[in-house]
Design a protein around this motif. Structure first.
Motif, PDB file in Angstrom:
ATOM      1  N   GLU A  83       1.563   5.470 -12.984  1.00  0.00           N
ATOM      2  CA  GLU A  83       2.165   4.907 -14.200  1.00  0.00           C
ATOM      3  C   GLU A  83       3.299   3.935 -13.880  1.00  0.00           C
ATOM      4  N   LEU A  84       4.172   4.295 -12.945  1.00  0.00           N
ATOM      5  CA  LEU A  84       5.315   3.443 -12.607  1.00  0.00           C
ATOM      6  C   LEU A  84       4.894   2.122 -11.974  1.00  0.00           C
ATOM      7  N   THR A  85       3.847   2.172 -11.149  1.00  0.00           N
ATOM      8  CA  THR A  85       3.417   0.958 -10.447  1.00  0.00           C
ATOM      9  C   THR A  85       2.372   0.167 -11.220  1.00  0.00           C
ATOM     10  N   GLY A  86       1.585   0.852 -12.055  1.00  0.00           N
ATOM     11  CA  GLY A  86       0.475   0.186 -12.739  1.00  0.00           C
ATOM     12  C   GLY A  86      -0.620  -0.216 -11.770  1.00  0.00           C
ATOM     13  N   ALA A  87      -0.618   0.378 -10.586  1.00  0.00           N
ATOM     14  CA  ALA A  87      -1.533  -0.031  -9.514  1.00  0.00           C
ATOM     15  C   ALA A  87      -2.822   0.778  -9.527  1.00  0.00           C
ATOM     16  N   PRO A  88      -3.895   0.163  -9.054  1.00  0.00           N
ATOM     17  CA  PRO A  88      -5.151   0.898  -8.930  1.00  0.00           C
ATOM     18  C   PRO A  88      -5.121   1.858  -7.747  1.00  0.00           C
ATOM     19  N   VAL A  89      -5.892   2.911  -7.871  1.00  0.00           N
ATOM     20  CA  VAL A  89      -6.052   3.906  -6.812  1.00  0.00           C
ATOM     21  C   VAL A  89      -7.253   3.503  -5.991  1.00  0.00           C
ATOM     22  N   ALA A  90      -7.128   3.540  -4.666  1.00  0.00           N
ATOM     23  CA  ALA A  90      -8.221   3.099  -3.792  1.00  0.00           C
ATOM     24  C   ALA A  90      -8.262   3.939  -2.529  1.00  0.00           C
ATOM     25  N   ASP A  91      -9.419   3.952  -1.905  1.00  0.00           N
ATOM     26  CA  ASP A  91      -9.569   4.593  -0.602  1.00  0.00           C
ATOM     27  C   ASP A  91      -9.034   3.603   0.429  1.00  0.00           C
ATOM     28  N   VAL A  92      -7.861   3.880   0.963  1.00  0.00           N
ATOM     29  CA  VAL A  92      -7.236   2.991   1.943  1.00  0.00           C
ATOM     30  C   VAL A  92      -7.001   3.672   3.284  1.00  0.00           C
ATOM     31  N   ALA A  93      -7.381   4.953   3.387  1.00  0.00           N
ATOM     32  CA  ALA A  93      -7.087   5.719   4.595  1.00  0.00           C
ATOM     33  C   ALA A  93      -8.097   5.431   5.697  1.00  0.00           C
ATOM     34  N   LEU A  94      -7.575   5.329   6.901  1.00  0.00           N
ATOM     35  CA  LEU A  94      -8.412   5.187   8.076  1.00  0.00           C
ATOM     36  C   LEU A  94      -9.037   6.545   8.368  1.00  0.00           C
ATOM     37  N   ARG A  95     -10.356   6.604   8.406  1.00  0.00           N
ATOM     38  CA  ARG A  95     -11.075   7.852   8.672  1.00  0.00           C
ATOM     39  C   ARG A  95     -11.653   7.769  10.075  1.00  0.00           C
ATOM     40  N   GLU A  96     -11.473   8.835  10.814  1.00  0.00           N
ATOM     41  CA  GLU A  96     -12.044   8.896  12.171  1.00  0.00           C
ATOM     42  C   GLU A  96     -13.559   9.008  12.043  1.00  0.00           C
ATOM     43  N   VAL A 139       0.869  -1.169   0.000  1.00  0.00           N
ATOM     44  CA  VAL A 139       0.000   0.000   0.000  1.00  0.00           C
ATOM     45  C   VAL A 139       0.908   1.221   0.000  1.00  0.00           C
ATOM     46  N   VAL A 140       0.766   2.052  -1.026  1.00  0.00           N
ATOM     47  CA  VAL A 140       1.520   3.299  -1.095  1.00  0.00           C
ATOM     48  C   VAL A 140       0.556   4.382  -0.622  1.00  0.00           C
ATOM     49  N   ALA A 141       0.809   4.888   0.572  1.00  0.00           N
ATOM     50  CA  ALA A 141      -0.134   5.785   1.244  1.00  0.00           C
ATOM     51  C   ALA A 141       0.497   7.141   1.529  1.00  0.00           C
ATOM     52  N   SER A 142      -0.350   8.129   1.666  1.00  0.00           N
ATOM     53  CA  SER A 142       0.110   9.449   2.096  1.00  0.00           C
ATOM     54  C   SER A 142       0.700   9.326   3.492  1.00  0.00           C
ATOM     55  N   GLY A 143       1.804   9.999   3.720  1.00  0.00           N
ATOM     56  CA  GLY A 143       2.439   9.982   5.029  1.00  0.00           C
ATOM     57  C   GLY A 143       1.552  10.513   6.139  1.00  0.00           C
ATOM     58  N   ALA A 144       0.529  11.271   5.776  1.00  0.00           N
ATOM     59  CA  ALA A 144      -0.396  11.827   6.767  1.00  0.00           C
ATOM     60  C   ALA A 144      -1.485  10.836   7.163  1.00  0.00           C
ATOM     61  N   ASN A 145      -1.593   9.725   6.442  1.00  0.00           N
ATOM     62  CA  ASN A 145      -2.687   8.773   6.680  1.00  0.00           C
ATOM     63  C   ASN A 145      -2.218   7.505   7.375  1.00  0.00           C
ATOM     64  N   ARG A 146      -3.112   6.971   8.185  1.00  0.00           N
ATOM     65  CA  ARG A 146      -2.956   5.599   8.670  1.00  0.00           C
ATOM     66  C   ARG A 146      -3.736   4.726   7.709  1.00  0.00           C
ATOM     67  N   VAL A 147      -3.237   3.549   7.427  1.00  0.00           N
ATOM     68  CA  VAL A 147      -3.901   2.639   6.498  1.00  0.00           C
ATOM     69  C   VAL A 147      -4.980   1.864   7.237  1.00  0.00           C
ATOM     70  N   ASP A 148      -6.167   1.821   6.644  1.00  0.00           N
ATOM     71  CA  ASP A 148      -7.290   1.051   7.164  1.00  0.00           C
ATOM     72  C   ASP A 148      -7.175  -0.364   6.598  1.00  0.00           C
ATOM     73  N   GLU A 149      -6.716  -1.287   7.433  1.00  0.00           N
ATOM     74  CA  GLU A 149      -6.477  -2.654   6.973  1.00  0.00           C
ATOM     75  C   GLU A 149      -7.752  -3.338   6.496  1.00  0.00           C
ATOM     76  N   GLN A 150      -8.902  -2.965   7.038  1.00  0.00           N
ATOM     77  CA  GLN A 150     -10.167  -3.541   6.576  1.00  0.00           C
ATOM     78  C   GLN A 150     -10.480  -3.102   5.151  1.00  0.00           C
ATOM     79  N   LYS A 151     -10.196  -1.847   4.825  1.00  0.00           N
ATOM     80  CA  LYS A 151     -10.406  -1.375   3.453  1.00  0.00           C
ATOM     81  C   LYS A 151      -9.476  -2.099   2.485  1.00  0.00           C
ATOM     82  N   VAL A 152      -8.236  -2.290   2.888  1.00  0.00           N
ATOM     83  CA  VAL A 152      -7.285  -2.999   2.039  1.00  0.00           C
ATOM     84  C   VAL A 152      -7.744  -4.445   1.853  1.00  0.00           C
ATOM     85  N   ALA A 153      -8.143  -5.104   2.941  1.00  0.00           N
ATOM     86  CA  ALA A 153      -8.600  -6.489   2.869  1.00  0.00           C
ATOM     87  C   ALA A 153      -9.820  -6.631   1.966  1.00  0.00           C
ATOM     88  N   ALA A 154     -10.688  -5.640   1.963  1.00  0.00           N
ATOM     89  CA  ALA A 154     -11.863  -5.681   1.092  1.00  0.00           C
ATOM     90  C   ALA A 154     -11.456  -5.674  -0.387  1.00  0.00           C
TER      91      ALA A 154
END
Length: 176
Positions: A161-174, A79-94
């Protein structure tokens, strides 16, 4: 790029000045047509806050690479995430299936990089990758370049482009 004195930019033709893993990243970036160069931070960039301080940018502009282990097949999940965000593992698992934490040995084995220097590209085992949608709102990003002191600059579009990866909502939201 910042004019911060804490950055050391080796001459683009002097890749021998870079640590081995950072040199591999610099060569890979060159092969893929990325015009940016690997720069070395005087201080470690192991955390987003440390990297941002050394680069004189916001923590949000740090594209941190976090590796997980997919439980059903042991595949690496990046997961390539913004440094300001915590990753929501449930969103990633989904998106990719149930995941668990990856230890330092797994990270090194699957990526070829040490924790704190995991680059979004050039992994020993190609990972399942997701890019934090929040990164696309920024003009400029900094990502690790294979070593805790090495980084490179790119745009969010270049990251996709470099990763070829999809963009997704992975941030943990309060929750409100």
């Amino acid at each position: 790029m910042t004019d911060n004195a804490s950055l050391q930019t080796p001459h683009p033709d002097d890749l021998d000045a870079l640590p081995d893993a950072a040199r591999r990243v610099a060569l890979l970036l060159r092969e893929r047509g990325h015009a940016g160069h690997v720069v070395m931070l005087a201080e470690t960039g192991k955390t987003s806050a440390e990297a941002a301080a050394g680069l004189d940018c916001t923590v949000a502009q740090i594209a941190k690479s976090i590796l997980f282990r997919r439980k059903h097949d042991d595949a690496p999940v990046l997961v390539v995430a913004s440094g300001a965000n915590r990753v929501d593992e449930q969103k990633v698992a989904a998106q990719v299936g149930e995941i668990g934490r990856a230890d330092a040995k797994f990270v090194r084995e699957k990526t070829g990089y040490a924790i704190g220097g995991v680059c979004p590209i050039g992994h020993a085992t190609p990972p399942v990758t997701l890019i934090d949608a929040d990164l696309l709102a920024l003009d400029s990003l900094w990502a690790a370049a294979g070593h805790p002191h090495a980084v490179f600059n790119l745009s969010p579009q270049q990251l996709v482009e470099l990763t070829g990866a999809p963009v997704a909502d992975v941030a943990l939201r309060e929750s409100a």
